[in-house]
Design a protein around this motif. Structure first.
Motif, short mmCIF file in Angstrom:
data_model
loop_
_atom_site.label_atom_id
_atom_site.label_comp_id
_atom_site.label_asym_id
_atom_site.label_seq_id
_atom_site.Cartn_x
_atom_site.Cartn_y
_atom_site.Cartn_z
N ASP A 191 0.80 -1.22 0.00
CA ASP A 191 0.00 0.00 0.00
C ASP A 191 0.83 1.27 0.00
N GLU A 192 1.91 1.30 0.76
CA GLU A 192 2.69 2.54 0.88
C GLU A 192 3.30 2.93 -0.46
N VAL A 193 3.94 1.98 -1.15
CA VAL A 193 4.55 2.28 -2.44
C VAL A 193 3.46 2.59 -3.47
N ALA A 194 2.32 1.92 -3.36
CA ALA A 194 1.21 2.22 -4.27
C ALA A 194 0.77 3.67 -4.13
N GLU A 195 0.74 4.18 -2.90
CA GLU A 195 0.38 5.58 -2.69
C GLU A 195 1.44 6.51 -3.24
N PHE A 196 2.71 6.16 -3.08
CA PHE A 196 3.78 6.97 -3.69
C PHE A 196 3.60 7.01 -5.20
N ALA A 197 3.28 5.86 -5.79
CA ALA A 197 3.10 5.80 -7.25
C ALA A 197 1.90 6.63 -7.69
N ARG A 198 0.82 6.58 -6.91
CA ARG A 198 -0.35 7.38 -7.25
C ARG A 198 -0.01 8.86 -7.28
N ARG A 199 0.75 9.31 -6.30
CA ARG A 199 1.12 10.72 -6.25
C ARG A 199 2.11 11.06 -7.35
N ASP A 200 3.09 10.20 -7.55
CA ASP A 200 4.12 10.47 -8.55
C ASP A 200 3.52 10.54 -9.95
N TYR A 201 2.80 9.50 -10.35
CA TYR A 201 2.24 9.45 -11.70
C TYR A 201 1.02 10.34 -11.84
N GLY A 202 0.39 10.67 -10.72
CA GLY A 202 -0.77 11.54 -10.79
C GLY A 202 -0.44 13.01 -10.83
N GLY A 203 0.84 13.36 -10.65
CA GLY A 203 1.26 14.75 -10.75
C GLY A 203 1.43 15.46 -9.43
#
Length: 281
Positions: A150-162
């Motif tokens: 979950d933690e890395v998934a949230e980082f990815a959401r923020r990173d790729y989401g802008g």
């Protein structure tokens, strides 16, 4: 080496001969053009030395797309996947490369798909490696959740989401790209263009070329690792389903992530070599 094409200057390198002795004659070998990922953070260098393996049956051309690596840089506002796709056509024509096998990895796959759609009949074949035809943030985030939690998934959401992320959070996302990723030393060889990052990220988030894939006319291999959180098997299947009937093939490499030649070289190289040999004989 450098060449002026399509209003820019492209840098390229070559491994292996294009013509070899064959009895009392000579034989032309297929030319494989490698189109790297990005945007802004990669150039051709992460393909080396790995893709020299293909010189057993083909000539290999490493290309830095415009605004990347050693190729010329222009205003980021003028850069697009489409202009890079047109550059591939112009590059081949300028050098007399006929019916190339064009392999695009990650962002390079976006470029190669558009090249195939905008210039049907030009390529001999295409390999769409670890790529997608449509950006889907939800699909991407769930991919990271499956392999890294979950933690890395949230980082990815923020990173790729802008949304902003720290260097440490970005590094955690990249580390989850697969069981093996290019090392710090290998990535240090890259000539980066940070100024393209914002423009490239905006274009990535708007990416949807699914409807254009019906114009591609050459044999096309869509290859994905089953542990790739960025460009999933579902994304590769979506590509094959959108191609004209009979030209697309899906290949899933078990135990591989975004860089399958690092994870499963035993599986990857025979697969790619067999595809190149089959489509160019």
């Amino acid at each position: 080496m450098q060449i002026e094409v399509n209003g820019t200057r492209l840098w390229f390198d070559v491994d292996g001969p294009g013509v070899v002795p064959h009895g009392s004659r000579t034989r032309e070998r297929p030319t494989v053009i490698l189109v790297h990922g990005g945007p802004g953070g990669f150039d051709h260098s992460y393909f080396k030395p790995h893709f020299a393996r293909l010189t057993g049956e083909s000539q290999v051309v490493y290309l830095d797309v415009r605004n990347h690596g050693r190729s010329a840089r222009h205003d980021p506002a003028d850069w697009s996947f489409e202009v890079c796709a047109d550059d591939v056509r112009a590059f081949c024509d300028a050098l007399g490369i006929v019916r190339p096998v064009v392999l695009g990895h990650s962002m390079g796959g976006f470029i190669v798909m558009l090249y195939g759609a905008r210039h049907p009949g030009h390529a001999g074949a295409m390999v769409l490696q670890s790529t997608m035809a449509r950006f889907d943030l939800g699909r991407l985030v769930e991919g990271f959740r499956a392999v890294a939690g979950d933690e890395v998934a949230e980082f990815a959401r923020r990173d790729y989401g802008g949304d902003p992320v720290t260097e440490e959070q970005s590094a955690a996302v990249f580390a989850a790209f697969g069981p093996a990723v290019p090392t710090t030393q290998q990535r240090a060889r890259t000539i980066r263009n940070p100024g393209l990052g914002t423009r490239g990220a905006e274009l990535l988030r708007r990416l949807d070329v699914v409807d254009q894939l019906a114009r591609i006319s050459c044999p096309t291999l869509a290859c994905a690792g089953d542990r790739d959180p960025v460009t999933s098997v579902a994304a590769a299947r979506e590509i094959v389903d959108a191609l004209p009937p009979g030209i697309g093939r899906l290949q899933v490499i078990e135990g591989a992530g975004h860089f399958p030649w690092l994870d499963r070289p035993d599986r990857y190289w025979p697969l790619i070599s067999a595809f190149i040999t089959r489509v160019r004989t």
